[in-house]
Design a protein around this motif. Structure first.
Motif, PDB file in Angstrom:
ATOM      1  N   PHE A 151      -9.284   8.385  -3.547  1.00  0.00           N
ATOM      2  CA  PHE A 151     -10.329   7.557  -3.672  1.00  0.00           C
ATOM      3  C   PHE A 151      -9.970   5.973  -4.145  1.00  0.00           C
ATOM      4  N   CYS A 152      -8.864   5.812  -5.156  1.00  0.00           N
ATOM      5  CA  CYS A 152      -8.671   4.801  -5.829  1.00  0.00           C
ATOM      6  C   CYS A 152      -7.518   4.114  -4.954  1.00  0.00           C
ATOM      7  N   THR A 153      -6.643   4.849  -3.915  1.00  0.00           N
ATOM      8  CA  THR A 153      -5.521   4.173  -3.283  1.00  0.00           C
ATOM      9  C   THR A 153      -5.717   2.992  -2.733  1.00  0.00           C
ATOM     10  N   PRO A 154      -6.726   2.730  -2.107  1.00  0.00           N
ATOM     11  CA  PRO A 154      -6.667   1.423  -1.329  1.00  0.00           C
ATOM     12  C   PRO A 154      -7.029   0.235  -2.264  1.00  0.00           C
ATOM     13  N   GLY A 155      -7.722   0.440  -3.308  1.00  0.00           N
ATOM     14  CA  GLY A 155      -7.479  -0.624  -4.357  1.00  0.00           C
ATOM     15  C   GLY A 155      -6.389  -1.006  -4.975  1.00  0.00           C
ATOM     16  N   PHE A 156      -5.540   0.076  -5.265  1.00  0.00           N
ATOM     17  CA  PHE A 156      -4.437  -0.157  -5.854  1.00  0.00           C
ATOM     18  C   PHE A 156      -3.210  -0.653  -4.856  1.00  0.00           C
ATOM     19  N   VAL A 157      -3.460  -0.413  -3.638  1.00  0.00           N
ATOM     20  CA  VAL A 157      -2.407  -0.654  -2.525  1.00  0.00           C
ATOM     21  C   VAL A 157      -2.850  -2.183  -2.243  1.00  0.00           C
ATOM     22  N   MET A 158      -3.979  -2.678  -2.316  1.00  0.00           N
ATOM     23  CA  MET A 158      -4.209  -4.013  -2.043  1.00  0.00           C
ATOM     24  C   MET A 158      -4.098  -4.963  -3.089  1.00  0.00           C
ATOM     25  N   SER A 159      -4.166  -4.353  -4.487  1.00  0.00           N
ATOM     26  CA  SER A 159      -3.802  -5.131  -5.617  1.00  0.00           C
ATOM     27  C   SER A 159      -2.316  -5.470  -5.573  1.00  0.00           C
ATOM     28  N   MET A 160      -1.363  -4.261  -5.360  1.00  0.00           N
ATOM     29  CA  MET A 160      -0.050  -4.756  -5.447  1.00  0.00           C
ATOM     30  C   MET A 160       0.402  -5.359  -4.051  1.00  0.00           C
ATOM     31  N   TYR A 161       0.010  -5.256  -3.061  1.00  0.00           N
ATOM     32  CA  TYR A 161      -0.016  -6.020  -1.566  1.00  0.00           C
ATOM     33  C   TYR A 161      -0.343  -7.597  -2.095  1.00  0.00           C
ATOM     34  N   THR A 162      -1.484  -7.877  -2.729  1.00  0.00           N
ATOM     35  CA  THR A 162      -1.811  -9.239  -3.121  1.00  0.00           C
ATOM     36  C   THR A 162      -0.920  -9.852  -4.156  1.00  0.00           C
ATOM     37  N   LEU A 163      -0.388  -9.061  -4.958  1.00  0.00           N
ATOM     38  CA  LEU A 163       0.696  -9.343  -6.094  1.00  0.00           C
ATOM     39  C   LEU A 163       1.920  -9.824  -5.262  1.00  0.00           C
ATOM     40  N   LEU A 164       2.687  -8.911  -4.376  1.00  0.00           N
ATOM     41  CA  LEU A 164       3.839  -9.371  -3.649  1.00  0.00           C
ATOM     42  C   LEU A 164       3.609 -10.432  -2.729  1.00  0.00           C
ATOM     43  N   ARG A 165       2.465 -10.790  -2.325  1.00  0.00           N
ATOM     44  CA  ARG A 165       2.302 -11.913  -1.439  1.00  0.00           C
ATOM     45  C   ARG A 165       2.310 -13.000  -2.241  1.00  0.00           C
ATOM     46  N   ASN A 166       1.966 -13.002  -3.474  1.00  0.00           N
ATOM     47  CA  ASN A 166       2.119 -14.351  -4.531  1.00  0.00           C
ATOM     48  C   ASN A 166       3.177 -14.420  -5.192  1.00  0.00           C
ATOM     49  N   ASN A 167       4.021 -13.123  -5.523  1.00  0.00           N
ATOM     50  CA  ASN A 167       5.092 -13.171  -6.141  1.00  0.00           C
ATOM     51  C   ASN A 167       5.984 -11.968  -5.714  1.00  0.00           C
ATOM     52  N   PRO A 168       7.072 -12.102  -4.603  1.00  0.00           N
ATOM     53  CA  PRO A 168       7.734 -11.118  -3.944  1.00  0.00           C
ATOM     54  C   PRO A 168       8.519 -10.366  -5.071  1.00  0.00           C
ATOM     55  N   GLN A 169       8.896 -10.983  -6.000  1.00  0.00           N
ATOM     56  CA  GLN A 169       9.650 -10.119  -7.147  1.00  0.00           C
ATOM     57  C   GLN A 169       9.151 -10.018  -8.496  1.00  0.00           C
ATOM     58  N   PRO A 170       8.075  -9.333  -8.646  1.00  0.00           N
ATOM     59  CA  PRO A 170       7.422  -9.376  -9.773  1.00  0.00           C
ATOM     60  C   PRO A 170       8.267  -8.538 -10.756  1.00  0.00           C
TER      61      PRO A 170
ATOM     62  N   SER B 151      10.090  -3.986  -8.533  1.00  0.00           N
ATOM     63  CA  SER B 151      10.930  -4.751  -9.544  1.00  0.00           C
ATOM     64  C   SER B 151      12.154  -4.419  -9.891  1.00  0.00           C
ATOM     65  N   LYS B 152      12.976  -5.615  -9.851  1.00  0.00           N
ATOM     66  CA  LYS B 152      14.598  -5.336  -9.914  1.00  0.00           C
ATOM     67  C   LYS B 152      15.044  -4.668 -11.368  1.00  0.00           C
ATOM     68  N   SER B 153      14.229  -5.030 -12.212  1.00  0.00           N
ATOM     69  CA  SER B 153      14.568  -4.519 -13.593  1.00  0.00           C
ATOM     70  C   SER B 153      14.295  -2.720 -13.451  1.00  0.00           C
ATOM     71  N   TYR B 154      13.219  -2.517 -13.005  1.00  0.00           N
ATOM     72  CA  TYR B 154      12.997  -0.917 -12.869  1.00  0.00           C
ATOM     73  C   TYR B 154      13.870  -0.380 -12.132  1.00  0.00           C
ATOM     74  N   CYS B 155      14.371  -0.853 -10.985  1.00  0.00           N
ATOM     75  CA  CYS B 155      15.390   0.004 -10.148  1.00  0.00           C
ATOM     76  C   CYS B 155      16.644   0.000 -10.946  1.00  0.00           C
ATOM     77  N   CYS B 156      17.094  -1.032 -11.616  1.00  0.00           N
ATOM     78  CA  CYS B 156      18.397  -0.813 -12.286  1.00  0.00           C
ATOM     79  C   CYS B 156      18.198   0.198 -13.547  1.00  0.00           C
ATOM     80  N   LYS B 157      16.994   0.117 -14.306  1.00  0.00           N
ATOM     81  CA  LYS B 157      16.880   1.293 -15.243  1.00  0.00           C
ATOM     82  C   LYS B 157      16.927   2.609 -14.601  1.00  0.00           C
ATOM     83  N   LYS B 158      16.063   2.949 -13.624  1.00  0.00           N
ATOM     84  CA  LYS B 158      15.983   4.093 -12.867  1.00  0.00           C
ATOM     85  C   LYS B 158      17.483   4.738 -12.574  1.00  0.00           C
ATOM     86  N   GLN B 159      18.114   3.828 -11.846  1.00  0.00           N
ATOM     87  CA  GLN B 159      19.564   4.396 -11.423  1.00  0.00           C
ATOM     88  C   GLN B 159      20.317   4.680 -12.623  1.00  0.00           C
TER      89      GLN B 159
END
Length: 192
Positions: free
Chosen positions: A49-68, A98-106
């Protein structure tokens, strides 16, 4: 995501608009957008139910800031509600942008692998994700850029039960309000 340039306000409005939907950025029939892929692989979608809203929010963020940053990702998701997931899968999937997240997860995965008695539970490998390439996103429709040179016209639509006016000036609005004192003013689909 809505794309229409208002030449007076220097912002986006809805009339003469290109509307990009969750289906428009990718699908299982063509190919999923990296945002869709990550929410799915991180198990961020349960009832859907919520997935489209989350996807479009993240898509819009990435369009405005490719490395948030992780914080910017959390802020972008703030206006969406989910009743099933507890947000962890959603944010885990999105924070992979996020680059910082990827580094932390690895680092965390390497730490777990070094402990012999610990059984690691991985939902996904970071290397499985398609990389995000902003140049592959839909472009702002060039025909809408032409609209910023054209004069804005008033709009009148009459239906069987309602009439819709879009005045272009304050004087026009005041004149309409005088003629129709009980009419509701609607701005951004909210009543005033």
């Amino acid at each position: 995501m809505i794309s229409r340039y208002d030449r007076f306000e220097g912002r986006v409005i809805l009339d003469s608009t290109a509307v990009t939907t969750v289906e428009g950025i990718g699908s299982t029939r063509t190919t999923l957008h990296p945002v869709q892929e990550r929410i799915a692989k991180a198990h961020g979608s349960q009832c859907g139910f919520c997935t489209p809203g989350f996807v479009m929010s993240m898509y819009t963020l990435l369009r405005n800031n490719p490395q948030p940053s992780e914080e910017e990702i959390e802020l972008a998701c703030e206006s969406n509600l989910c009743r099933c997931t507890g947000y962890r899968g959603i944010l885990d999937g999105f924070k992979t942008f996020s680059k910082s997240y990827c580094c932390k997860k690895q680092f965390k995965e390497a730490e777990l692998e070094s402990q012999e008695d610990t059984m690691a539970c991985k939902l996904y490998e970071l290397s499985e994700f398609k990389s995000y390439d902003p140049s592959q996103d839909l472009i702002f429709p060039p025909e809408l850029l032409i609209a910023k040179e054209q004069p804005l016209d008033s709009l009148y639509i009459a239906g069987k039960k309602w009439t819709w006016y879009r005045p272009c000036t304050l004087d026009e609005l005041l004149c309409l309000k005088e003629k129709h004192p009980k009419a509701k003013l609607v701005v951004g689909n909210t009543e005033i």
